[in-house]
Design a protein around this motif. Structure first.
Motif, PDB file in Angstrom:
ATOM      1  N   UNK A 182      56.132  50.765 -11.908  1.00 22.61           N
ATOM      2  CA  UNK A 182      55.076  51.462 -11.179  1.00 22.61           C
ATOM      3  C   UNK A 182      53.895  50.569 -10.829  1.00 22.61           C
ATOM      4  N   UNK A 183      54.119  49.251 -10.785  1.00 18.44           N
ATOM      5  CA  UNK A 183      52.988  48.359 -10.543  1.00 18.44           C
ATOM      6  C   UNK A 183      53.366  47.222  -9.600  1.00 18.44           C
ATOM      7  N   UNK A 184      52.340  46.734  -8.894  1.00 16.45           N
ATOM      8  CA  UNK A 184      52.505  45.556  -8.044  1.00 16.45           C
ATOM      9  C   UNK A 184      52.297  44.304  -8.891  1.00 16.45           C
ATOM     10  N   UNK A 185      53.227  43.376  -8.797  1.00 18.12           N
ATOM     11  CA  UNK A 185      53.102  42.103  -9.502  1.00 18.12           C
ATOM     12  C   UNK A 185      52.432  41.065  -8.617  1.00 18.12           C
ATOM     13  N   UNK A 186      52.901  40.948  -7.390  1.00 20.62           N
ATOM     14  CA  UNK A 186      52.314  39.973  -6.469  1.00 20.62           C
ATOM     15  C   UNK A 186      52.621  40.384  -5.043  1.00 20.62           C
ATOM     16  N   UNK A 187      51.769  39.946  -4.127  1.00 23.08           N
ATOM     17  CA  UNK A 187      51.994  40.149  -2.701  1.00 23.08           C
ATOM     18  C   UNK A 187      51.546  38.888  -1.988  1.00 23.08           C
ATOM     19  N   UNK A 188      52.359  38.402  -1.087  1.00 27.63           N
ATOM     20  CA  UNK A 188      51.984  37.197  -0.365  1.00 27.63           C
ATOM     21  C   UNK A 188      52.589  37.210   1.032  1.00 27.63           C
ATOM     22  N   UNK A 189      51.824  36.633   1.951  1.00 30.15           N
ATOM     23  CA  UNK A 189      52.291  36.452   3.316  1.00 30.15           C
ATOM     24  C   UNK A 189      53.068  35.154   3.386  1.00 30.15           C
ATOM     25  N   UNK A 190      54.220  35.191   4.054  1.00 30.22           N
ATOM     26  CA  UNK A 190      55.082  34.016   4.124  1.00 30.22           C
ATOM     27  C   UNK A 190      55.052  33.423   5.540  1.00 30.22           C
ATOM     28  N   UNK A 191      55.018  32.109   5.589  1.00 34.05           N
ATOM     29  CA  UNK A 191      55.005  31.383   6.857  1.00 34.05           C
ATOM     30  C   UNK A 191      56.188  30.423   6.883  1.00 34.05           C
ATOM     31  N   UNK A 192      56.781  30.209   8.049  1.00 31.10           N
ATOM     32  CA  UNK A 192      57.965  29.331   8.123  1.00 31.10           C
ATOM     33  C   UNK A 192      57.624  27.869   7.893  1.00 31.10           C
ATOM     34  N   UNK A 193      58.663  27.104   7.655  1.00 40.45           N
ATOM     35  CA  UNK A 193      58.543  25.662   7.479  1.00 40.45           C
ATOM     36  C   UNK A 193      57.881  25.033   8.702  1.00 40.45           C
ATOM     37  N   UNK A 194      56.807  24.268   8.472  1.00 46.37           N
ATOM     38  CA  UNK A 194      56.107  23.581   9.565  1.00 46.37           C
ATOM     39  C   UNK A 194      55.688  22.187   9.128  1.00 46.37           C
ATOM     40  N   UNK A 195      55.416  21.348  10.097  1.00 46.47           N
ATOM     41  CA  UNK A 195      54.781  20.053   9.854  1.00 46.47           C
ATOM     42  C   UNK A 195      53.619  19.932  10.831  1.00 46.47           C
ATOM     43  N   UNK A 196      52.653  19.103  10.486  1.00 46.27           N
ATOM     44  CA  UNK A 196      51.479  18.888  11.341  1.00 46.27           C
ATOM     45  C   UNK A 196      51.413  17.426  11.740  1.00 46.27           C
ATOM     46  N   UNK A 197      51.321  17.186  13.028  1.00 41.49           N
ATOM     47  CA  UNK A 197      51.356  15.825  13.546  1.00 41.49           C
ATOM     48  C   UNK A 197      50.128  15.002  13.191  1.00 41.49           C
TER      49      UNK A 197
END
Length: 346
Positions: A182-197
């Protein structure tokens, strides 16, 4: 075999046991050859079996149903939850093998992948193809036209995948809500694999450096630069692994956001609206589960009226990648497993 080669949950069990955080536990036994199965002996004489990432909380039948994407869609729709439109299709090799049994039961025209492209066109491209019982984003492909579908079917046949799902693409941010009873353990937004130039390195070099940073931080993620899905995603953007992105340019490499596939996470446990927590709890209960990770596509998890769709439900949510996000997240993971593993089974 050393502890380092054991699955994450079993390593965590031994770590918590050594730290004295499992006072109700009388002993722990690990299967010695692969370290994949553990038996916990409680002071009450109860026993819990752990296998891989399965902590032994969910009933076996419920967990097996939750692993099947078609069953999950069926039961969640029946319970009134929004899910992506989609259907399951038999791979031809499997249809041929089971046709005699199906015919005995009156099923003479099973839905096979011969009709997958037409069905996908009816949904509208892009669509996603998924092994019906796959996990961690393995084998999930985005298809932007009918021509993209058959090569994926051929790949599935080579892998001896029996059934696949054709599913509409839901263009909403991806979130994982982990709930226990009956409880929330964790919540997170997920983003795909990326690289930054940086203006000088190729995408392949940036990817190699990202992999190195994962190893240094202890994150158990291996990125396959030869993954054909990376090439397909880059090609859609007119890029390839030899491209040198300009400084500050973000390049998305995969169409899935699973942390096991190199995705990143933003913790939203403190800000997710109670409506979405309640929904995750109700989804979990609707499938007969006690512990699950609900993959929720939602425009804004702080807004109770935001559009949403339940993508998948994981009956054995691995938290090792979430625990690598930061110190606070590791503490959440440690506390969760201490709570679960210290409590004798019902």
């Amino acid at each position: 075999m050393t502890k380092a080669h054991f699955p994450f949950v079993i390593r965590k069990l031994l770590e918590l046991w050594d730290e004295g955080r499992l006072p109700n536990v009388a002993g722990v036994e690990i299967e010695p050859e692969y370290g994949y199965v553990a038996r916990i002996l409680y002071r009450s004489n109860a026993v819990r079996i752990i296998r891989g990432s399965d902590v032994g909380l969910n009933a076996g039948a419920a967990c097996e149903v939750a692993k099947d994407k078609a069953y999950v869609k069926h039961f969640l729709r029946r319970s009134g939850f929004e899910c992506p439109r989609g259907e399951a299709f038999l791979l031809p090799w499997w249809a041929k093998e089971i046709m005699p049994r199906l015919a005995e039961k009156g099923f003479t025209r099973p839905r096979t992948t011969d009709g997958a492209a037409e069905y996908a066109a009816g949904l509208g491209f892009p669509v996603y193809l998924k092994p019906i019982d796959g996990a961690q984003g393995r084998g999930v492909w985005r298809c932007d036209s009918a021509a993209h579908i058959q090569p994926v079917i051929d790949y599935y046949a080579e892998q001896r995948i029996r059934l696949m799902v054709v599913e509409e693409a839901v263009d909403l941010p991806d979130h994982r809500l982990v709930v226990l009873r009956d409880r929330l353990i964790s919540a997170y937004t997920r983003f795909p694999l990326t690289v930054t130039g940086d203006g000088t390195a190729t995408i392949a070099e940036l990817l190699s450096e990202l992999q190195r940073s994962f190893r240094l931080s202890g994150r158990p993620t291996t990125i396959d630069a030869a993954d054909a899905r990376i090439a397909a995603r880059l090609a859609r953007a007119g890029l390839d692994l030899a491209t040198v992105p300009r400084r500050g340019q973000t390049v998305v490499l995969l169409d899935i956001s699973n942390l096991t596939a190199g995705g990143t996470a933003l913790d939203v446990t403190a800000t997710v609206h109670p409506r979405w927590v309640r929904l995750a709890l109700d989804v979990t209960a609707a499938l007969g589960l006690k512990f699950s990770g609900v993959d929720l596509a939602c425009a804004d998890v702080t807004d109770p009226d935001a559009p949403y769709s339940v993508l998948e439900v994981n009956c054995s949510p691995g938290l090792d990648h979430y625990g690598s996000v930061g110190v606070e997240q590791r503490a959440v993971v440690d506390d969760l497993y201490a709570l679960i593993l210290n409590e004798p089974p019902d």
